[in-house]
Design a protein around this motif. Structure first.
Motif, short mmCIF file in Angstrom:
data_model
loop_
_atom_site.label_atom_id
_atom_site.label_comp_id
_atom_site.label_asym_id
_atom_site.label_seq_id
_atom_site.Cartn_x
_atom_site.Cartn_y
_atom_site.Cartn_z
N SER A 16 -0.46 -27.79 7.34
CA SER A 16 -1.25 -27.43 8.52
C SER A 16 -1.53 -28.63 9.43
CB SER A 16 -2.57 -26.78 8.10
OG SER A 16 -3.43 -27.73 7.50
N ILE A 17 -1.24 -29.83 8.94
CA ILE A 17 -1.45 -31.05 9.74
C ILE A 17 -0.07 -31.66 10.01
CG2 ILE A 17 -2.59 -33.31 9.85
CD1 ILE A 17 -4.56 -30.97 9.62
N PRO A 18 0.42 -31.55 11.24
CA PRO A 18 1.77 -32.04 11.54
C PRO A 18 2.02 -33.49 11.12
CG PRO A 18 0.95 -30.75 13.39
CD PRO A 18 -0.19 -30.91 12.41
N ALA A 19 1.04 -34.35 11.26
CA ALA A 19 1.22 -35.77 10.91
C ALA A 19 1.43 -35.97 9.41
CB ALA A 19 0.02 -36.58 11.38
N LEU A 20 1.00 -35.03 8.59
CA LEU A 20 1.13 -35.17 7.13
C LEU A 20 2.36 -34.47 6.56
CD1 LEU A 20 -2.58 -34.58 6.02
CD2 LEU A 20 -1.38 -36.76 6.26
N LEU A 32 -0.06 -44.54 6.11
CA LEU A 32 0.52 -43.64 7.12
C LEU A 32 -0.14 -43.83 8.49
CD1 LEU A 32 0.58 -40.39 4.93
CD2 LEU A 32 2.51 -41.92 5.45
N ASP A 33 -1.20 -44.61 8.53
CA ASP A 33 -2.00 -44.82 9.74
C ASP A 33 -2.47 -43.49 10.32
OD1 ASP A 33 -3.32 -46.34 11.65
OD2 ASP A 33 -1.62 -46.31 13.05
N ALA A 88 -0.09 -28.39 -2.97
CA ALA A 88 0.22 -29.15 -1.74
C ALA A 88 -0.91 -29.03 -0.72
CB ALA A 88 1.54 -28.71 -1.15
N ARG A 89 -2.11 -29.38 -1.16
CA ARG A 89 -3.27 -29.31 -0.26
C ARG A 89 -4.21 -30.48 -0.52
NH1 ARG A 89 -6.34 -24.11 -2.94
NH2 ARG A 89 -6.67 -25.08 -4.97
N ILE A 90 -5.06 -30.74 0.45
CA ILE A 90 -6.09 -31.76 0.34
C ILE A 90 -7.40 -31.03 0.05
CG2 ILE A 90 -7.30 -33.63 1.52
CD1 ILE A 90 -4.30 -34.18 1.05
N VAL A 91 -8.13 -31.49 -0.95
CA VAL A 91 -9.39 -30.87 -1.36
C VAL A 91 -10.53 -31.84 -1.05
CG1 VAL A 91 -10.68 -29.86 -3.28
CG2 VAL A 91 -8.18 -29.64 -3.20
N VAL A 92 -11.52 -31.34 -0.33
CA VAL A 92 -12.66 -32.16 0.09
C VAL A 92 -13.95 -31.53 -0.43
CG1 VAL A 92 -13.90 -33.13 2.07
CG2 VAL A 92 -11.42 -32.79 2.19
N GLU A 93 -14.80 -32.34 -1.05
CA GLU A 93 -16.13 -31.87 -1.46
C GLU A 93 -17.15 -32.53 -0.56
OE1 GLU A 93 -19.29 -31.81 -5.17
OE2 GLU A 93 -17.36 -32.79 -5.44
N LEU A 94 -18.02 -31.72 0.04
CA LEU A 94 -19.07 -32.24 0.90
C LEU A 94 -20.29 -32.62 0.08
CD1 LEU A 94 -18.85 -29.67 3.85
CD2 LEU A 94 -17.70 -31.88 3.62
N SER A 95 -21.18 -33.40 0.69
CA SER A 95 -22.38 -33.83 -0.02
C SER A 95 -23.31 -32.66 -0.33
CB SER A 95 -23.11 -34.92 0.78
OG SER A 95 -23.38 -34.49 2.10
N SER A 96 -23.07 -31.50 0.27
CA SER A 96 -23.86 -30.30 -0.03
C SER A 96 -23.33 -29.58 -1.26
CB SER A 96 -23.81 -29.34 1.16
OG SER A 96 -22.48 -28.89 1.34
N GLY A 145 3.19 -39.05 -3.25
CA GLY A 145 2.58 -40.34 -3.56
C GLY A 145 1.75 -40.88 -2.40
N GLU A 146 2.26 -40.72 -1.19
CA GLU A 146 1.51 -41.17 0.00
C GLU A 146 0.27 -40.30 0.21
OE1 GLU A 146 5.03 -42.92 2.88
OE2 GLU A 146 4.80 -40.73 2.71
N LEU A 147 0.42 -39.00 0.02
CA LEU A 147 -0.71 -38.09 0.21
C LEU A 147 -1.82 -38.35 -0.80
CD1 LEU A 147 1.31 -34.85 0.93
CD2 LEU A 147 -0.11 -36.12 2.56
N ALA A 148 -1.45 -38.78 -2.00
CA ALA A 148 -2.44 -39.05 -3.05
C ALA A 148 -3.30 -40.26 -2.73
CB ALA A 148 -1.74 -39.24 -4.38
N LYS A 149 -2.86 -41.09 -1.80
CA LYS A 149 -3.62 -42.30 -1.45
C LYS A 149 -4.63 -42.05 -0.34
CE LYS A 149 0.01 -45.36 -3.02
NZ LYS A 149 1.05 -46.30 -2.65
N VAL A 150 -5.17 -40.85 -0.28
CA VAL A 150 -6.18 -40.52 0.71
C VAL A 150 -7.50 -41.17 0.31
CG1 VAL A 150 -6.77 -38.32 -0.43
CG2 VAL A 150 -7.30 -38.65 2.00
N ALA A 151 -8.24 -41.64 1.30
CA ALA A 151 -9.54 -42.27 1.06
C ALA A 151 -10.55 -41.71 2.06
CB ALA A 151 -9.42 -43.78 1.23
#
Length: 155
Positions: free
Chosen positions: A60-64, A89-90, A42-50, A70-76
């Motif tokens: 940890s993010i109240p809005a999420l 989710l705007d 139940a987390r979002i994983v981000v890879e930076l260009s480095s 299914g909605e969380l998987a549609k992150v862009a």
């Protein structure tokens, strides 16, 4: 607020330096390259260009918090890689903001203050020259030093 419209020529003049700044930020690793929702944790994983990878729990993010998997998987990623977007989710989150939020506020302030102290400018250099001409930073005198008191302990 003053209405200041830029001419086409001014906009065209600003494009090459903006592209160069964006390219430099991407090279230094300051942009997200990929983002995904990790259902198992139940987390979002981000890879930076480095190549640096960081993750944050959805809770940890109240809005999420109320979003479905299914909605969380549609992150862009935003076009610049500087933000995460959930269109349905705007919700938009800044990658830099997420990284800063992960750091203790006191540590964040110390780091930002240290960075500000490294800043150079002609005004700062001129002030240093004037101060140097006066003999530099005043020395602490014995009278101004914090008094130390020793207590005698009866034995």
């Amino acid at each position: 607020m003053a209405d200041h419209a830029l001419s086409d020529a001014e906009i065209l003049r600003q494009i090459p330096p903006a592209r160069a700044a964006e390219h430099s930020a991407r090279k230094r690793g300051h942009r997200a390259r990929t983002v995904r929702f990790d259902r198992a944790h139940a987390r979002i994983v981000v890879e930076l260009s480095s190549g640096v990878v960081f993750a944050f729990p959805v809770r940890s993010i109240p809005a999420l918090r109320r979003a479905t998997p299914g909605e969380l998987a549609k992150v862009a990623l935003s076009a610049s890689g500087g933000g995460l977007r959930w269109a349905a989710l705007d919700i938009d989150l800044s990658v830099a903001g997420l990284l800063l939020a992960a750091v203790d506020p006191a540590e964040r302030v110390r780091h930002l203050a240290a960075e500000a102290g490294r800043a150079t400018s002609e005004a700062k250099a001129a002030a240093a020259r004037v101060n140097g001409a006066k003999g530099g930073r005043p020395r602490k005198s014995a009278a101004r030093a914090a008094p130390t008191t020793r207590r005698k302990i009866a034995v």
